[in-house]
Every structure is written in C-alpha cells, then in structure tokens.
Scaffold this motif. Structure first.
Motif, short mmCIF file in Angstrom:
data_model
loop_
_atom_site.label_atom_id
_atom_site.label_comp_id
_atom_site.label_asym_id
_atom_site.label_seq_id
_atom_site.Cartn_x
_atom_site.Cartn_y
_atom_site.Cartn_z
N ALA A 234 -62.65 33.38 -31.62
CA ALA A 234 -62.55 33.94 -32.97
C ALA A 234 -61.51 35.05 -32.96
O ALA A 234 -61.34 35.76 -31.97
N LEU A 235 -60.79 35.19 -34.07
CA LEU A 235 -59.75 36.22 -34.16
C LEU A 235 -60.22 37.44 -34.92
O LEU A 235 -59.55 38.47 -34.90
N THR A 236 -61.33 37.31 -35.62
CA THR A 236 -61.83 38.41 -36.45
C THR A 236 -63.34 38.53 -36.27
O THR A 236 -63.97 37.66 -35.66
N GLU A 237 -63.89 39.61 -36.81
CA GLU A 237 -65.33 39.89 -36.74
C GLU A 237 -66.18 38.64 -37.02
O GLU A 237 -65.99 37.99 -38.03
N THR A 238 -67.10 38.35 -36.13
CA THR A 238 -67.87 37.12 -36.24
C THR A 238 -69.33 37.38 -35.95
O THR A 238 -69.67 38.00 -34.94
N ILE A 239 -70.19 36.93 -36.82
CA ILE A 239 -71.63 37.06 -36.60
C ILE A 239 -72.09 35.96 -35.67
O ILE A 239 -71.78 34.79 -35.88
N ILE A 240 -72.79 36.34 -34.62
CA ILE A 240 -73.33 35.35 -33.69
C ILE A 240 -74.57 34.73 -34.32
O ILE A 240 -75.44 35.45 -34.81
N ASN A 241 -74.62 33.42 -34.33
CA ASN A 241 -75.80 32.74 -34.85
C ASN A 241 -77.04 33.23 -34.11
O ASN A 241 -77.11 33.13 -32.88
N PRO A 242 -78.04 33.80 -34.83
CA PRO A 242 -79.22 34.34 -34.14
C PRO A 242 -79.92 33.31 -33.26
O PRO A 242 -80.57 33.67 -32.27
N ASP A 243 -79.77 32.02 -33.58
CA ASP A 243 -80.36 30.99 -32.72
C ASP A 243 -79.76 31.02 -31.32
O ASP A 243 -80.35 30.51 -30.36
N ASP A 244 -78.55 31.58 -31.20
CA ASP A 244 -77.87 31.63 -29.90
C ASP A 244 -78.04 32.98 -29.20
O ASP A 244 -77.47 33.19 -28.13
N ASN A 245 -78.83 33.88 -29.80
CA ASN A 245 -78.94 35.24 -29.24
C ASN A 245 -79.38 35.24 -27.78
O ASN A 245 -78.98 36.12 -27.01
N ARG A 246 -80.17 34.24 -27.38
CA ARG A 246 -80.67 34.23 -26.00
C ARG A 246 -79.55 34.03 -24.98
O ARG A 246 -79.73 34.29 -23.79
N HIS A 247 -78.39 33.54 -25.44
CA HIS A 247 -77.27 33.33 -24.51
C HIS A 247 -76.50 34.63 -24.23
O HIS A 247 -75.60 34.64 -23.40
N TYR A 248 -76.83 35.68 -24.96
CA TYR A 248 -76.06 36.92 -24.84
C TYR A 248 -76.99 38.09 -24.54
O TYR A 248 -78.16 38.08 -24.92
#
Lengths: 265, 265
Positions: free
Chosen positions: A80-94
C-alpha cells in the motif's frame, strides 16, 4: 440519454450567466452536489469509534508504534502507498509494538513543550495547552480463579493511590492502521476501565510510568517512559498515546448526529 | 524527560486558565499543532497531479469504472477496507474497465439533471451548473511508419470538425485507486492532447459519443455513451469521466503553493 428535463433535447448550452463561470480561481463550493467529500479512512475510524463511544467507563485511545507481521518479524508491508486500515479479521497476524526510539520520543517531547510555551504567552488567543508531569507506579493484582487483573496506580512522590486509580481494564476492540508514508503506524484501542476496590492479594507485577500529558482539544497527548521490574521487564519503552480526555463529549456528538439523521431521513 | 522549559520539573500542572478548558464541546482548532490534518490518499493524488499539471496541452481526468485483476479476471480484492492507491509498479497486473451498468449511468444522469434544475432557479445563489449535450464522432488515423494516432472529432449534426477537434493523444501516467466501499473504482489519467493538422490517410476506426457534460467548480462531469463501429466494437459503453476544464488553474495554484513554500522554508 435524458437531457435535463427543463430544456429541449436539441438545446446544447444551459442558459446560466456566463460571466460568473469565468473567474480564474477554483470554486469554493465543496462539490457539484454541495457536499463535502469525507475521507474514506477517516469515516471508517469515525464509525469504529461511534460504535463504542456511548458505553460507560469507555477509554478510547490511539497509540503510535510499529505494526509487526508475526510471520516475518518485520514491519508490515502490504504494497500500500497510503494509510491503510488492516482488516480486523487479520489482526492475529500482526502484533503492535507501542514503542519508539528515544530520539523520536525526545523529538515529540521538544515540539510539544514548544507548543506549550507558545500557547502560554499572554497575547495567545487560541486554546492553551494544559500540561501535567506525573511519575506513577502501576501494580497489577490477579483475581483468584479468574483471568482478571486489577490495576492499582500510585503517585511515587506520595505513595498514595491516584484518583480513579483502581480499575479492571477490559479490551473491547482494536483497529490497526498502517501508515507507510510515516515512521510510525498506529492502533486505536477501545477498552473499558471499570472502577474496582483495592484487592488484598499479592502483586503479580508492576511497572513505572514517567509521563508528561499535554491536553488540547479534548485529547490528552501522553508521552510516557515505561519501565517494568528489573527482573521481568527491564527495558525502557517510549510510548506516545492520544486519549480522548472525555468520551462523553464524543457520545454527545454522536447523539446529535443520530438525531440529525433521524430527522432528515 | 524534559519538562516544558518555562517551568520547574517538579511542577505538575501548567498555569493555564482552567475555565476556558472546561466547555463541554469539541474544540474547533484543527489540532494541537494548529495544523489541519491532510488525508494521506488526497495528498498522494494531489502530489501526482501537481507533478504534471504545469505541462502544456495536458489533460487531467478521472474515470469511474472497475479495476480488474488480470490473473483472476474479477474486480481487485486486496483485503483493503478503505480507498487504496495501487502501486503504479503493479499497474500491469490490472486493467481498468471504464464502463458501468446502464442503470448506474441513468442514476448519475438523473441526479446530475436534478442538480442542474436546482441551480437554475432564479433565487439560487451558488455556482450554476453549465450543461452541454453533444453527439460527436471520433475518427482515428494512423500516422504511417509510426505508432501514433490522430483523432479527429466531428459534430454529427453538422458534420464539421469541432473546435480543437484534431489532436494526438499521448499517455503520460495513470493512477489506479481501488474503492472497496464503493460500487466503482477510479483511475486518474494524465495525457497530452497535442493539436495536429488533419491527416490525409485512411480512417482506421471510429466511434460515436453521445455525451452530456456538466460543468461546475472547474470540473467537467462527462456522462457518455460510447459505441464503436458495428463490425469492430459493437457494444455500448457507459462512461463517467471527470475532467479538469482548465488545467492552467491547477498550474496556477501549484505556482502559488511553490512560492509559499519557497518563502516559508
């Protein structure tokens, strides 16, 4: 295609006064629909906060830090080149590291102090920045036979428990935002801070917080050095959190907005 | 940490007048730094346009449509929850279909016509929307021994070439923006439209354009039905393009901004 209903289909030009169209500056109207465009990311975050801001004892805060992808153990890179919200379903990966280099912390400390001084001069007409330096200790107590923890905060100078200093913190939701153009990502956290009575069990761990809190526009900018106990968590962490000083103001704004929609729709 | 330099380190509260801090409404100042936050996506697009807007004969337009991932042949899905700029290095993995269902086109046609009517009433105090309906034919001519094409546009009613109707179009850059919350993505295209003289070779292909152009705020909203020749490209396409009516206005704004920065820094 349908032409505008007020004129015949073979008419090629609307009879608008030509002169006012020809000024060589950009129009100051928001858009052809007279509506101001709302930024997509801002709207997503606003909706996320609106969902929770009317709860009792809610704490809404944003932390600056780095989003680490667990698989690679380095900062997230989604292309991504700009501010991006991480899908909360993927929060466990981070995981989110609420930390920054000492130099960055000093930088924020300096520019915020400069702002305090700027807003303290007698002639300053804007909102002055409130400023508070606290050195406190958090002690955590486990509640037997549960996974709950009670946090008790004392002032290091007096040894006394600070106002609203005994709470149980319950995590409600996190929103992770990756900011590839910036040195730091950020996380918005919604927690409940429920008032509790002082536990009479043993302390399980403690940490020391040296904090300067700058308050402006209903937001507290908390610049904190956090240090755990020498044996368990000896590293000094440098945190910057933004917290809504009073979420009831947000709840109030949301009520007004809901009422507006109910009347309009 | 450094306390604000004007006070001693053991002082815990800034001596700001407490009363003005306690109004129960959100502050109207932009931020603690008195600076209005600029949306990251908006800034990226503005910088992209600024890079090109001072060129001569430049055309800057945005098209609504669908970004198709070539590998899967369906609309792009990056797991992003909000508007996301596609890295231009990855543009080759996507194609942009400047098309929408007839129903969507009708919807835009209707609401834009309604806006025209609304701004035409005598008492209307805002900027009126200019409106133009054209039915034209584009004919393309290849330039022998080159890959260049010349486009000649004629008015179907008169058969005459329209003003600035002979051009060579040169693609400079495309920016693809995926809008997962919306029915349509969009692409911003920078092209040069160089004036040319009428070629005397054979037409290689042609297309018919039935267009209603709505002009407001320095932008033309062009709603177009495009149809190729019966043998080569018989499908009707429904396009919506937004074009800066006069890129010299943008170039002028950029000059002012550059001058401002030069003076400030």
């Amino acid at each position: 295609m349908e032409s505008s209903t007020k004129r015949k289909s073979d008419e090629t030009e609307a009879p608008a006064p030509a002169k006012r169209q020809q000024t060589n500056t950009l129009s100051r109207e928001y858009s052809i629909f007279s509506v101001k465009a709302v930024d997509d990311v801002t709207k997503y975050i606003a909706d996320f906060i609106a969902e929770h801001c009317q709860r009792e004892n809610v704490e809404i805060e944003a932390k600056l830090g780095i989003l680490i992808e667990k698989r690679t153990n380095v900062r997230v890179n989604m292309g991504a080149l700009t501010e991006t919200i991480i899908n909360p379903d993927d929060n466990r990966h981070y995981r989110f590291e609420s930390n920054m280099p000492l130099e960055q912390h000093r930088h924020f400390n300096k520019i915020l102090n400069d702002m305090v001084n700027k807003t303290q001069v007698r002639e300053y007409r804007g909102e002055r920045i409130k400023y508070k330096h606290t050195i406190e200790t958090d002690r955590f107590y486990e509640v037997p036979n549960t996974r709950k923890k009670i946090r008790v905060t004392t002032d290091q100078a007096t040894g006394k428990i600070v106002p609203n200093g005994i709470i149980e913190k319950i995590r409600i939701a996190d929103l992770n935002i990756h900011a590839p153009n910036q040195a730091l990502d950020f996380r918005i956290s919604i927690n409940l801070e429920l008032p509790r009575t002082k536990p009479n069990t043993e302390t399980s761990f403690e940490r020391n917080k040296d904090r300067i809190s700058y308050q402006h526009g209903g937001i507290a900018f908390d610049l904190t050095q956090v240090k755990g106990s020498a044996d368990k968590d000896p590293d000094l962490r440098h945190e910057l959190e933004l917290e809504f000083a009073d979420s009831s103001i947000l709840a109030n704004e949301k009520s007004k907005h809901d009422h507006f929609l109910a009347v309009m729709l």
